[in-house]
Motif scaffolding. Sequence first.
Motif, short mmCIF file in Angstrom:
data_model
loop_
_atom_site.label_atom_id
_atom_site.label_comp_id
_atom_site.label_asym_id
_atom_site.label_seq_id
_atom_site.Cartn_x
_atom_site.Cartn_y
_atom_site.Cartn_z
N VAL A 12 51.88 69.99 39.92
CA VAL A 12 51.42 69.16 38.79
C VAL A 12 51.48 69.98 37.50
O VAL A 12 51.97 69.52 36.46
N ARG A 13 50.99 71.20 37.57
CA ARG A 13 51.01 72.06 36.37
C ARG A 13 52.45 72.32 35.94
O ARG A 13 52.79 72.23 34.76
N ALA A 14 53.31 72.64 36.91
CA ALA A 14 54.72 72.94 36.59
C ALA A 14 55.43 71.71 36.03
O ALA A 14 56.30 71.81 35.18
N GLY A 15 55.05 70.54 36.52
CA GLY A 15 55.75 69.33 36.09
C GLY A 15 55.31 68.82 34.73
O GLY A 15 56.14 68.28 33.98
N PHE A 16 54.02 69.02 34.41
CA PHE A 16 53.49 68.25 33.26
C PHE A 16 52.86 69.10 32.15
O PHE A 16 52.37 68.53 31.17
N THR A 17 52.87 70.41 32.28
CA THR A 17 52.34 71.24 31.19
C THR A 17 53.11 70.93 29.91
O THR A 17 54.34 70.79 29.93
N ASN A 18 52.39 70.83 28.79
CA ASN A 18 53.01 70.53 27.49
C ASN A 18 53.83 69.22 27.58
O ASN A 18 54.90 69.10 27.00
N THR A 19 53.29 68.27 28.36
CA THR A 19 53.94 66.96 28.55
C THR A 19 55.38 67.13 29.06
O THR A 19 56.28 66.37 28.70
N GLY A 20 55.56 68.14 29.92
CA GLY A 20 56.88 68.37 30.53
C GLY A 20 57.88 68.99 29.59
O GLY A 20 59.06 69.10 29.92
N GLN A 21 57.42 69.42 28.43
CA GLN A 21 58.35 69.96 27.42
C GLN A 21 58.28 71.49 27.39
O GLN A 21 58.01 72.10 26.36
N VAL A 22 58.48 72.11 28.54
CA VAL A 22 58.61 73.56 28.63
C VAL A 22 59.91 73.81 29.38
O VAL A 22 60.18 73.15 30.40
N CYS A 23 60.73 74.75 28.90
CA CYS A 23 62.02 75.00 29.55
C CYS A 23 61.84 75.35 31.02
O CYS A 23 62.74 75.14 31.83
N LEU A 24 60.66 75.89 31.38
CA LEU A 24 60.41 76.35 32.75
C LEU A 24 59.79 75.27 33.64
O LEU A 24 59.53 75.52 34.82
N CYS A 25 59.57 74.10 33.09
CA CYS A 25 58.89 73.04 33.87
C CYS A 25 59.64 72.75 35.17
O CYS A 25 60.87 72.66 35.21
N GLY A 26 58.88 72.56 36.22
CA GLY A 26 59.45 72.22 37.52
C GLY A 26 59.62 70.72 37.62
O GLY A 26 58.74 70.01 38.12
N SER A 27 60.74 70.22 37.14
CA SER A 27 60.92 68.77 37.07
C SER A 27 61.56 68.20 38.34
O SER A 27 61.69 66.99 38.47
N ARG A 28 61.99 69.07 39.26
CA ARG A 28 62.51 68.60 40.56
C ARG A 28 61.62 69.18 41.64
O ARG A 28 61.60 70.39 41.83
N ILE A 29 60.90 68.34 42.32
CA ILE A 29 59.99 68.83 43.36
C ILE A 29 60.65 68.59 44.71
O ILE A 29 60.91 67.45 45.09
N LEU A 30 60.95 69.67 45.41
CA LEU A 30 61.60 69.58 46.71
C LEU A 30 60.54 69.84 47.78
O LEU A 30 59.89 70.88 47.76
N VAL A 31 60.36 68.87 48.68
CA VAL A 31 59.27 68.97 49.66
C VAL A 31 59.84 68.85 51.06
O VAL A 31 60.66 67.95 51.34
N GLU A 32 59.41 69.74 51.96
CA GLU A 32 59.89 69.69 53.36
C GLU A 32 59.59 68.29 53.92
O GLU A 32 58.51 67.74 53.71
N ALA A 33 60.60 67.73 54.61
CA ALA A 33 60.54 66.31 54.99
C ALA A 33 59.24 65.94 55.72
O ALA A 33 58.66 64.88 55.45
#
Length: 480
Positions: free
Chosen positions: A271-292
């Motif tokens: 959540v922090r990686a996805g939405f910090t600074n409203t998702g406007q950080v170059c480092l944001c984790g916008s693709r979340i890969l989760v084991e099936a």
Amino acid sequence: MDVLHNHIAGLDVPAASGATMDVVNPATNSVIATIPDSGEGDVHSAVGAASDALQGSWGHATVAERADLCDAIADCIEARLDELAELESLDTGKPIRTARSIDIPRAVANFRFFAGAVRHQQTGFHEMADALNYTLRRPLGVVGLITPWNLPLYLLSWKAAPALATGNAVVAKPSELTPMTAAALAQIVTEVGGPPGVFNVVHGAGAAAGAALVSHPTVRGISFTGGTQTGRIVGAAAAQSFKKVSLELGGKNATLVFDDADFDLALAGAVRAGFTNTGQVCLCGSRILVEASLHDRFVDALVARVEGMRLGDPQREDTELGALVSRAHREKVERYIALGVEEGGQIRTGGDRPKLPDDLAQGAFVRPAVITGLAPTCRTATEEIFGPVVTVHPFEDEAHAVQIANGTRYGLSASVWTTDLARAHRVSAALDVGMVWVNTWLKRDLRVPFGGTKESGVGREGGAYSLAFFTQDKNVCVQL
Ligand code: NDP
């Protein structure tokens, strides 16, 4: 309404043409300031002032004097923290809490860190049987700093501090969207005794003022942070006069969650990686890969968590998500959300405009979105959106996770969530990115290399890397 000026040779001056541009608060859509719409002539004046500074006392400043200047700048930023945080929040639409706890403290830390780093810097010595070699480290000269709108003072200070600590004279071109704290920093440098011309700021459009800075023959280095497409233009233009160039560009970073991860820790991290600074950080984790095996449970918990985030007035202390930087940027983000649906994705939450009080009704807000069901190779899942949008994808095993993570033209960062130490090392080594976090995200030590692979950039910033970028080494060989 503020009327901002260029800062050239220690003075506030308008653009030679007299032209100005409006600066808009994206949370209210109201004009809060004007900046000079600078052109080639203004850039030329600033570069001239910087050259003059190098010919004057700044060209002979000792390491201690340069470090002391950086410390004085840090002290002054710290003393004005609340005021600068408010400017940053008004300018960007980010929550005041974020500006106060992250952006401005980091600017203070950047100046203090590089003051210390340059005090402890060493150069080389190579002994031969009949000669001695020693290395002199010299500043590049006049350097151009071009910065984006997402972390205005944080990123400008990340470049200005090492540039000044190593004895360069600076011409900065902040984003036209967020010029307020760069203007304040120029005042601060002059106020604490920075010699005239050591730190100049030229406001205006990237394609005019920015391009003029990149192509100016006297400028010997360009440190650029921004989008990949602009970076391509900047790199090509700088190559014409063989400038040293550092390019910190876009990202489409993966958050890899394995089924042995600490669930709550991984969820909070995603959540922090996805939405910090409203998702406007170059480092944001916008693709979340989760084991099936974990995917459905994780998505349900993620959606619940994201729906609980407080979106609204950036000036309120309890706001977690503010506005996007502009209405034009919101349109770009919304186009990607629509594309996600066209590409077969299901929007599990958000993606629409929130209902907010009248004073925020024209603001650039969008509700944070979670999208599932997309192929990991589709455009929505591989192109940089730079907003509060994450896509979630299941993976079968470690190799599959790495394959998806590496399947973009970007290579900035990733985070890996697992309790298996051997796996953490294996996956970190296999990811084609410049930075990996294991069981954390955006934990920063200012000494470590910062930068990306592939289309995320060229070069590294941070600690010794920044000091090396802003200097050139000269070897002296003495016959014994
Ligand atoms: P842009 O690339 O649009 O702009 C960056 C800066 O370059 C701005 O100051 C801009 O001025 C200027 N510029 C634009 N055109 C030119 C030109 N032709 N010559 C010289 N300068 C020019 O990026 P954004 O401001 O939109 O920032 C978002 C991007 O920054 C995202 O892609 C993000 O990933 C990236 N970024 C990368 C980071 C990293 O460390 N890797 C960190 C933070 C952000 P103006 O705004 O006035 O047009």
